[in-house]
Design a protein around this motif. Structure first.
Motif, PDB file in Angstrom:
ATOM      1  N   PHE A  37       0.829  -1.210   0.000  1.00 45.75           N
ATOM      2  CA  PHE A  37       0.000   0.000   0.000  1.00 45.75           C
ATOM      3  C   PHE A  37       0.862   1.258   0.000  1.00 45.75           C
ATOM      4  O   PHE A  37       2.019   1.232   0.393  1.00 45.75           O
ATOM      5  N   ASP A  38       0.249   2.353  -0.440  1.00 44.12           N
ATOM      6  CA  ASP A  38       0.978   3.616  -0.562  1.00 44.12           C
ATOM      7  C   ASP A  38       1.128   4.352   0.756  1.00 44.12           C
ATOM      8  O   ASP A  38       2.049   5.161   0.922  1.00 44.12           O
ATOM      9  N   THR A  39       0.217   4.127   1.705  1.00 49.80           N
ATOM     10  CA  THR A  39       0.292   4.796   2.996  1.00 49.80           C
ATOM     11  C   THR A  39      -0.051   3.828   4.123  1.00 49.80           C
ATOM     12  O   THR A  39      -0.715   2.805   3.896  1.00 49.80           O
ATOM     13  N   LEU A  40       0.404   4.169   5.321  1.00 44.68           N
ATOM     14  CA  LEU A  40       0.044   3.365   6.489  1.00 44.68           C
ATOM     15  C   LEU A  40      -1.461   3.346   6.679  1.00 44.68           C
ATOM     16  O   LEU A  40      -2.053   2.302   6.956  1.00 44.68           O
ATOM     17  N   SER A  41      -2.076   4.508   6.528  1.00 45.62           N
ATOM     18  CA  SER A  41      -3.517   4.619   6.732  1.00 45.62           C
ATOM     19  C   SER A  41      -4.278   3.685   5.802  1.00 45.62           C
ATOM     20  O   SER A  41      -5.191   2.960   6.217  1.00 45.62           O
ATOM     21  N   GLU A  42      -3.887   3.680   4.530  1.00 51.00           N
ATOM     22  CA  GLU A  42      -4.541   2.810   3.555  1.00 51.00           C
ATOM     23  C   GLU A  42      -4.317   1.340   3.912  1.00 51.00           C
ATOM     24  O   GLU A  42      -5.245   0.518   3.836  1.00 51.00           O
ATOM     25  N   ALA A  43      -3.099   1.009   4.310  1.00 54.63           N
ATOM     26  CA  ALA A  43      -2.771  -0.376   4.663  1.00 54.63           C
ATOM     27  C   ALA A  43      -3.650  -0.864   5.805  1.00 54.63           C
ATOM     28  O   ALA A  43      -4.238  -1.955   5.737  1.00 54.63           O
ATOM     29  N   PHE A  44      -3.739  -0.065   6.865  1.00 56.82           N
ATOM     30  CA  PHE A  44      -4.545  -0.480   8.020  1.00 56.82           C
ATOM     31  C   PHE A  44      -6.034  -0.532   7.676  1.00 56.82           C
ATOM     32  O   PHE A  44      -6.751  -1.432   8.126  1.00 56.82           O
ATOM     33  N   ASP A  45      -6.501   0.410   6.884  1.00 57.89           N
ATOM     34  CA  ASP A  45      -7.920   0.421   6.503  1.00 57.89           C
ATOM     35  C   ASP A  45      -8.304  -0.863   5.778  1.00 57.89           C
ATOM     36  O   ASP A  45      -9.359  -1.455   6.034  1.00 57.89           O
ATOM     37  N   VAL A  46      -7.447  -1.295   4.873  1.00 60.26           N
ATOM     38  CA  VAL A  46      -7.752  -2.495   4.084  1.00 60.26           C
ATOM     39  C   VAL A  46      -7.527  -3.765   4.905  1.00 60.26           C
ATOM     40  O   VAL A  46      -8.405  -4.630   4.990  1.00 60.26           O
ATOM     41  N   ILE A  47      -6.347  -3.881   5.500  1.00 59.22           N
ATOM     42  CA  ILE A  47      -5.984  -5.112   6.207  1.00 59.22           C
ATOM     43  C   ILE A  47      -6.943  -5.407   7.364  1.00 59.22           C
ATOM     44  O   ILE A  47      -7.300  -6.567   7.605  1.00 59.22           O
ATOM     45  N   LEU A  48      -7.372  -4.369   8.063  1.00 60.04           N
ATOM     46  CA  LEU A  48      -8.247  -4.581   9.223  1.00 60.04           C
ATOM     47  C   LEU A  48      -9.716  -4.728   8.857  1.00 60.04           C
ATOM     48  O   LEU A  48     -10.562  -4.929   9.736  1.00 60.04           O
ATOM     49  N   ASN A  49     -10.013  -4.661   7.563  1.00 61.46           N
ATOM     50  CA  ASN A  49     -11.410  -4.791   7.151  1.00 61.46           C
ATOM     51  C   ASN A  49     -11.628  -5.750   5.989  1.00 61.46           C
ATOM     52  O   ASN A  49     -12.711  -5.811   5.420  1.00 61.46           O
ATOM     53  N   ASP A  50     -10.584  -6.517   5.664  1.00 57.15           N
ATOM     54  CA  ASP A  50     -10.667  -7.440   4.530  1.00 57.15           C
ATOM     55  C   ASP A  50     -10.371  -8.861   5.013  1.00 57.15           C
ATOM     56  O   ASP A  50      -9.312  -9.129   5.583  1.00 57.15           O
ATOM     57  N   GLU A  51     -11.290  -9.771   4.785  1.00 55.90           N
ATOM     58  CA  GLU A  51     -11.142 -11.162   5.224  1.00 55.90           C
ATOM     59  C   GLU A  51      -9.899 -11.830   4.637  1.00 55.90           C
ATOM     60  O   GLU A  51      -9.364 -12.786   5.198  1.00 55.90           O
ATOM     61  N   ASN A  52      -9.441 -11.341   3.493  1.00 49.88           N
ATOM     62  CA  ASN A  52      -8.268 -11.939   2.857  1.00 49.88           C
ATOM     63  C   ASN A  52      -7.005 -11.771   3.697  1.00 49.88           C
ATOM     64  O   ASN A  52      -6.007 -12.449   3.461  1.00 49.88           O
ATOM     65  N   TYR A  53      -7.045 -10.827   4.644  1.00 51.83           N
ATOM     66  CA  TYR A  53      -5.872 -10.558   5.473  1.00 51.83           C
ATOM     67  C   TYR A  53      -6.055 -11.043   6.906  1.00 51.83           C
ATOM     68  O   TYR A  53      -5.317 -10.616   7.809  1.00 51.83           O
ATOM     69  N   LYS A  54      -7.003 -11.932   7.142  1.00 47.27           N
ATOM     70  CA  LYS A  54      -7.326 -12.309   8.513  1.00 47.27           C
ATOM     71  C   LYS A  54      -6.161 -12.973   9.246  1.00 47.27           C
ATOM     72  O   LYS A  54      -6.079 -12.922  10.470  1.00 47.27           O
ATOM     73  N   VAL A  55      -5.237 -13.595   8.487  1.00 46.80           N
ATOM     74  CA  VAL A  55      -4.111 -14.268   9.122  1.00 46.80           C
ATOM     75  C   VAL A  55      -3.200 -13.267   9.845  1.00 46.80           C
ATOM     76  O   VAL A  55      -2.499 -13.625  10.801  1.00 46.80           O
ATOM     77  N   ILE A  56      -3.179 -12.006   9.413  1.00 47.20           N
ATOM     78  CA  ILE A  56      -2.335 -11.001  10.073  1.00 47.20           C
ATOM     79  C   ILE A  56      -3.170  -9.896  10.712  1.00 47.20           C
ATOM     80  O   ILE A  56      -2.629  -8.868  11.110  1.00 47.20           O
TER      81      ILE A  56
END
Length: 341
Positions: free
Chosen positions: A48-67
């Motif tokens: 991701f381009d920014t920390l904010s974008e990374a956290f927004d996606v990772i914390l709300n996308d089932e594809n990233y549930k492992v982390i």
């Protein structure tokens, strides 16, 4: 000092360059901690381009549930870097900068800290808008530059330990234990599952069968011996419901690795004690950078948890000694143990 002057004084206490460096370094340390465990965190964040974008996606996308849980923790850690810094600066102003009369006026003015809080939010937005990869790279450079100017570094500690660590003595101690086991311990095999005609695994619900004493002539080198069973049942407790509980039969590989690790950690502890006694100022500076409290200056496990460099280098050092031991000739090791005992 009027209200505006007091506000300007408060805002001037914020060192953005210092806070940014602390924020970057804390991100690097947390990501580096994950990297040594071969985590997916860094790869995911740098997509991701920014920390904010990374956290927004990772914390709300089932594809990233492992982390998910690790990234949630990381976000909270970074937020606290900013919050704690602003709280510390505010406390400093109220306790050491403003007079009692000024503090009384500040406490009566509910709007006084509004500009301070707005400034804090601007800092939040700015730092969380930074690119994860850039933060990691810049922080790594910060740390390398700091190491160059430090009178005592983590690498220096490893070098000190290497100086006092006698490889031959350690191998000799392990050899004595090996010889004692060959001469005095019982050898086991796992019971055969007659129904399936297959060997059972090392799970503790299988049965170890004694087959007599060890014979040194059965081993060309020590490596096969390390997979022999000690006869000890190892039980690792799970949670309150029993989930994750594991029991298995211990092997000599685990037995000797634990002995070696204890010897290495003991040596490292003595190095910490020596440095704390004889280079206390330098040692204190290093411990402060690692965020180690005074009461934990000699706490080996605590320091290793906070220092990725020491943790990694110590593992590498241990692996070198272990390889030397595991590749030894069984007969040579046996003779060395006999001589030592």
């Amino acid at each position: 000092m009027d209200k505006q002057e007091r506000m300007n004084t408060l805002l001037d206490l914020i060192d953005e360059e210092y806070l940014t460096k602390e924020f970057y370094i804390r991100y690097f340390e947390e990501i580096y901690k994950d990297e040594r465990k071969k985590s997916l965190t860094r790869t995911a964040m740098e997509a991701f381009d920014t920390l904010s974008e990374a956290f927004d996606v990772i914390l709300n996308d089932e594809n990233y549930k492992v982390i998910y849980h690790r990234c949630k923790e990381l976000k909270e850690i970074l937020e606290n870097v900013i919050l704690e810094y602003f709280e510390e600066r505010e406390d400093h102003a109220l306790n050491e900068v403003f007079t009692p009369a000024e503090i009384k006026e500040i406490n009566e003015d509910k709007e006084f800290f509004s500009a301070f809080d707005e400034y804090k939010q601007d800092i939040f937005k700015d730092l969380f808008h930074k690119e994860p990869k850039k933060i990691y790279d810049v922080a790594k450079k910060y740390l390398l530059d700091d190491e160059k100017h430090m009178s005592l570094s983590e690498e220096d500690i490893i070098m000190e330990m290497v100086k006092v660590f006698d490889d031959e003595y350690v191998i000799g101690q392990l050899a004595e234990k090996f010889t004692h086991i060959i001469d005095n311990h019982t050898k086991y095999i796992l019971e055969v599952d007659e129904e399936n005609d297959e060997d059972l695994t090392g799970q503790a619900d299988s049965i170890l069968m004694p087959i007599g004493q060890f014979d040194i002539n059965d081993y060309f080198d020590i490596y096969p011996f390390l997979y022999e069973y000690t006869g000890e049942r190892i039980s690792l407790l799970g949670d309150e419901e029993g989930n994750g509980e594991i029991s298995y039969w211990g092997t000599y590989e685990e037995y000797f690795q634990n002995i070696l690790r204890d010897m290495i950690l003991g040596n490292l502890g003595r190095v910490f004690e020596e440095l704390n006694n004889n280079r206390h100022s330098d040692y204190t500076i290093l411990m402060d950078r690692l965020r180690i409290e005074t009461k934990d200056y000699l706490n080996v496990q605590k320091i290793l948890k906070e220092s990725q460099v020491l943790y990694y280098e110590l593992n590498e050092f241990e692996e070198g000694i272990w390889t030397k031991f595991a590749e030894s000739s069984a007969e040579d090791l046996y003779r060395k143990g006999k001589k030592g005992s």
